[in-house]
Design a protein around this motif. Structure first.
Motif, PDB file in Angstrom:
ATOM      1  N   ALA A 120     -33.845   8.540   4.077  1.00 12.91           N
ATOM      2  CA  ALA A 120     -33.732   8.774   2.635  1.00 12.91           C
ATOM      3  C   ALA A 120     -32.291   9.018   2.230  1.00 12.91           C
ATOM      4  CB  ALA A 120     -34.597   9.967   2.243  1.00 12.91           C
ATOM      5  N   ALA A 121     -31.553   9.790   3.050  1.00 12.42           N
ATOM      6  CA  ALA A 121     -30.176  10.121   2.691  1.00 12.42           C
ATOM      7  C   ALA A 121     -29.280   8.889   2.730  1.00 12.42           C
ATOM      8  CB  ALA A 121     -29.638  11.190   3.637  1.00 12.42           C
ATOM      9  N   TRP A 127     -35.234   2.575  -3.772  1.00 11.53           N
ATOM     10  CA  TRP A 127     -36.670   2.850  -3.803  1.00 11.53           C
ATOM     11  C   TRP A 127     -37.113   3.549  -2.522  1.00 11.53           C
ATOM     12  CZ3 TRP A 127     -39.709   0.778   0.041  1.00 11.53           C
ATOM     13  CH2 TRP A 127     -39.130  -0.279   0.776  1.00 11.53           C
ATOM     14  N   LEU A 128     -36.408   3.266  -1.408  1.00  7.74           N
ATOM     15  CA  LEU A 128     -36.769   3.874  -0.136  1.00  7.74           C
ATOM     16  C   LEU A 128     -36.631   5.391  -0.203  1.00  7.74           C
ATOM     17  CD1 LEU A 128     -37.677   2.430   2.408  1.00  7.74           C
ATOM     18  CD2 LEU A 128     -35.370   2.644   3.300  1.00  7.74           C
ATOM     19  N   ASP A 129     -35.541   5.834  -0.864  1.00  2.00           N
ATOM     20  CA  ASP A 129     -35.319   7.270  -1.033  1.00  2.00           C
ATOM     21  C   ASP A 129     -36.411   7.879  -1.900  1.00  2.00           C
ATOM     22  OD1 ASP A 129     -34.084   9.744  -0.991  1.00  2.00           O
ATOM     23  OD2 ASP A 129     -32.882   9.305  -2.762  1.00  2.00           O
ATOM     24  N   SER A 130     -36.698   7.231  -3.030  1.00  2.00           N
ATOM     25  CA  SER A 130     -37.729   7.762  -3.929  1.00  2.00           C
ATOM     26  C   SER A 130     -39.064   7.872  -3.206  1.00  2.00           C
ATOM     27  CB  SER A 130     -37.891   6.860  -5.147  1.00  2.00           C
ATOM     28  OG  SER A 130     -36.637   6.482  -5.636  1.00  2.00           O
ATOM     29  N   LEU A 131     -39.375   6.829  -2.415  1.00  2.00           N
ATOM     30  CA  LEU A 131     -40.643   6.827  -1.676  1.00  2.00           C
ATOM     31  C   LEU A 131     -40.693   8.010  -0.710  1.00  2.00           C
ATOM     32  CD1 LEU A 131     -43.250   5.094  -1.060  1.00  2.00           C
ATOM     33  CD2 LEU A 131     -41.975   4.243   0.904  1.00  2.00           C
ATOM     34  N   GLY A 134     -41.030  11.251  -2.506  1.00  2.67           N
ATOM     35  CA  GLY A 134     -42.407  11.357  -2.979  1.00  2.67           C
ATOM     36  C   GLY A 134     -43.348  11.802  -1.881  1.00  2.67           C
ATOM     37  N   ILE A 135     -43.232  11.163  -0.713  1.00  2.00           N
ATOM     38  CA  ILE A 135     -44.101  11.509   0.414  1.00  2.00           C
ATOM     39  C   ILE A 135     -43.901  12.966   0.822  1.00  2.00           C
ATOM     40  CG2 ILE A 135     -44.542  11.097   2.871  1.00  2.00           C
ATOM     41  CD1 ILE A 135     -43.914   8.174   2.400  1.00  2.00           C
ATOM     42  N   ALA A 188     -42.662  17.664   6.278  1.00  2.00           N
ATOM     43  CA  ALA A 188     -42.106  17.494   4.937  1.00  2.00           C
ATOM     44  C   ALA A 188     -40.906  18.402   4.710  1.00  2.00           C
ATOM     45  CB  ALA A 188     -43.193  17.781   3.899  1.00  2.00           C
ATOM     46  N   SER A 189     -41.030  19.660   5.126  1.00  6.99           N
ATOM     47  CA  SER A 189     -39.902  20.580   4.940  1.00  6.99           C
ATOM     48  C   SER A 189     -38.692  20.104   5.715  1.00  6.99           C
ATOM     49  CB  SER A 189     -40.269  21.994   5.406  1.00  6.99           C
ATOM     50  OG  SER A 189     -41.402  22.439   4.736  1.00  6.99           O
TER      51      SER A 189
END
Lengths: 307, 304
Positions: A120-121, A127-131, A134-135, A188-189
């Motif tokens: 993501a970074a 869009w990959l970061d947003s995805l 989101g996850i 996630a964290s």
């Protein structure tokens, strides 16, 4: 460095002792006893039972004996509810189970979480970061006791792919759902922490230098950015460990895996004091030791830390 | 002419300058996610407080017609009056969900309040006094943090009986630790600023300095952290209730409802899991995005 390690150990030992004494005191003054059942026992029998388990001696003596047995022989005494087994035997039976899926969940949270965060970074504002964000936001609000029923619903009741519970010596179909349920929110964290620290690292001057001397981007990420951006993740490993231990209670009960959490809740309901204390103290010692290792690891990796 | 222009400018400007709070309020109004989250949370709160008025059932009434045939007769339907269906005992799930949301929100807010009061006091004192006291106080926090608190809480609940009061005590015992650490760090950086130094010089007593000069500067970070703490407290309570050790019948909470729904889901009564789960997730998302929005509003630099 050696001084730092010794200092941390000097703090860890009193912590463990305090934990033992505290839980013993709590148990000692708690209302009710394992011998108060539906039918009250005759006083003579009660006296005999208390003498057998050493409950008639003065309180300081009881504490001292308990601590001494743990320190010298790692012996938590007999169980009150299982007539033929000691606390050590019960723990020896449940602990490997908890350790198996717990450590696997730990590895999965770190590997998947860190990978997601880094991806993501690197692909920030795409869009990959947003995805990924989101996850991770979605996964963060799904703690283990929410994940467990959802997983069973989907994979056992609807798809019929995985067994809904049991252990069977730790065969992989029995491991999948406990591991996913346990690791989701920590994954996630970790992903969020990795992402923000990676972005911060990529914006710093030394990365700019590395880029301007002509290193390809992936090289910069792997050789220069990875290590500093993993530092916040390392300091999050302690809380993750505690969270996994706590979560194992839900996993053991929901999936009937037979780990240490199941014994703990049963023991709590049966007022099996030695077993409750045994589990609490064991997890307490593990946590303290684990935090110690994380602290040392942190200082070892980051030479800027003053100690 | 210059004075006239200055006057007209000062008339069009709302004041000599905008405070941090006015700025924050403006920024949060421009943040659609935060506004939507806040509105949804308000709606959930209204549902929890006033929802039961619109139902003919109470949370303890048992619909005997449904009993034994929950799978078909207890379905969510408008004409039966059970908007969310019934639970396994034939009790109306709409009212019970409203009840559960109310209890969970209450636990979350009270838990966060305990954390704010205890954590802020502890943190400011440790940070302001400093030295050996600070060291001792923060070491104590470290020690408590390294204890697997959930186990201790379960022991407490089993030993002293399962009551809401004890649940609050247990939540309060662990929730203030992070708050104390954050507040201490912030206090350390505030106490060396000039306005605190001048207060010390003119002889203001330490308690008054903490109250008048340090606490007001902590409000922002405390609010942000509290918004993120409420959903954590709700998870915490649900966890305990899921194990059957928290809120007891006939009282209920989202954790209890989710646990009940999860144990019944193989019998085709999925609404028993679905509705409580929906509210749980909505509340979690709501507080998460609201907290995020408040953080952005109060600290616009920190946007990762």
């Amino acid at each position: 460095m050696l001084y730092f390690i010794l200092k941390r150990i000097a703090i860890a030992i009193p912590t463990i002792l305090a934990l033992i004494v505290l839980s013993f005191t709590l148990m000692h003054y708690a209302p009710g006893s394992p011998f108060t059942g539906e039918r009250p026992l005759p006083p003579e029998i009660l006296t005999n039972l208390e003498a057998k388990y050493g409950l008639d001696r003065p309180f300081p003596q009881q504490v001292a004996r308990y601590v001494w047995n743990i320190v010298t022989e790692f012996d938590f005494g007999p169980s009150y509810s299982y007539k033929d087994r000691t606390v050590n035997e019960i723990i020896a039976q449940g602990f490997p189970v908890t350790l198996t899926y717990g450590s696997l969940a730990f590895i999965v949270s770190i590997m998947v979480g860190a990978t997601l965060g880094i991806v993501a970074a690197i692909h920030r504002t795409t869009w990959l970061d947003s995805l990924t964000v989101g996850i991770t936001v979605g996964a963060q609000v799904l703690p283990n006791f929410i994940m467990a029923p959802i997983l069973v619903l989907v994979f056992t009741l609807w798809l019929g792919w995985l067994p809904g519970g049991g252990w069977q010596g730790g065969q992989w179909p029995y491991l999948v759902m406990p591991i996913i349920a346990l690791s989701t929110s920590f994954m996630a964290s970790i992903a969020r922490i990795t992402r923000s620290s990676m972005i911060e690292t990529l914006n710093s001057d030394f990365i700019l230098t590395a880029r301007s001397k002509g290193l390809p981007f992936h090289e910069v990420v792997i050789r220069h950015a990875l290590k500093p951006s993993m530092l916040p993740v390392i300091s999050y490993l302690g809380p993750t460990f505690v969270g996994l231990i706590t979560g194992s209670v839900v996993i053991d009960i929901y999936f009937s895996t037979g780990g240490i959490g199941q014994h703990f809740v049963n023991a709590a309901i049966n007022r099996d004091y030695p077993l409750i204390m045994g589990v609490t103290i064991l997890t307490g010692i593990l946590t303290v030791v684990f935090n110690l290792i994380v602290d040392i690891l942190y200082v070892w990796i980051d030479p800027r830390i003053q100690y | 002419m210059i004075t006239a222009r200055l006057q007209s400018e000062s008339l069009s400007e709302p004041g000599p300058g905008r405070s941090l709070w006015q700025d924050a309020r403006r920024r949060i109004r421009q943040n659609p996610v935060a506004i939507v989250s806040f509105s949804i949370l308000v709606l959930v709160g209204v549902f929890a407080l006033f929802g039961p008025i619109f139902s003919g059932w109470s949370s303890e009434d048992i619909n005997w017609n449904v009993l034994g045939n929950v799978e078909t007769a207890g379905r969510p339907a408008l004409d039966s009056g059970h908007y969310f269906g019934t639970d396994q005992l034939g009790r109306d799930l709409f009212v019970r969900t409203a009840h559960g949301v109310r209890v969970s929100l209450m636990v979350g807010i009270i838990g966060a309040l305990i954390a704010i009061v205890v954590g802020t006091l502890y943190g400011t004192i440790a940070g302001y006094v400093g030295g050996r006291v600070d060291n001792l106080m923060m070491r104590t926090v470290d020690v408590i943090m390294s204890i697997p608190y959930m186990f201790v809480l379960i022991i407490l609940l089993v030993m002293f009986g399962q009551s809401i009061v004890l649940l609050f005590v247990g939540i309060g015992l662990v929730s203030w630790l992070d708050m104390a650490r954050i507040v201490r760090g912030q206090t350390l950086s505030i106490k060396n600023r000039e306005f605190v130094e001048s207060a010390i010089v003119i002889g203001v007593p330490p308690a008054l300095i903490i109250l008048r000069h340090i606490l007001p500067n902590l409000v922002g970070i405390v609010i942000v952290y509290a918004t993120l703490l409420i959903p954590n407290m709700i998870i915490f309570e649900s966890f305990i209730s899921f194990l059957g050790l928290g809120i007891q019948e006939p009282n209920t909470s989202l954790g209890v409802l989710i646990s009940e729904g999860a144990s019944q889901m193989q019998y085709g009564v999925l609404w028993q899991l679905g509705f409580p789960l929906f509210f749980f997730i909505v509340i979690q998302f709501g507080f998460f995005f609201l907290g995020d929005g408040i953080r952005d509003a109060l600290d616009p630099k920190d946007r990762h």
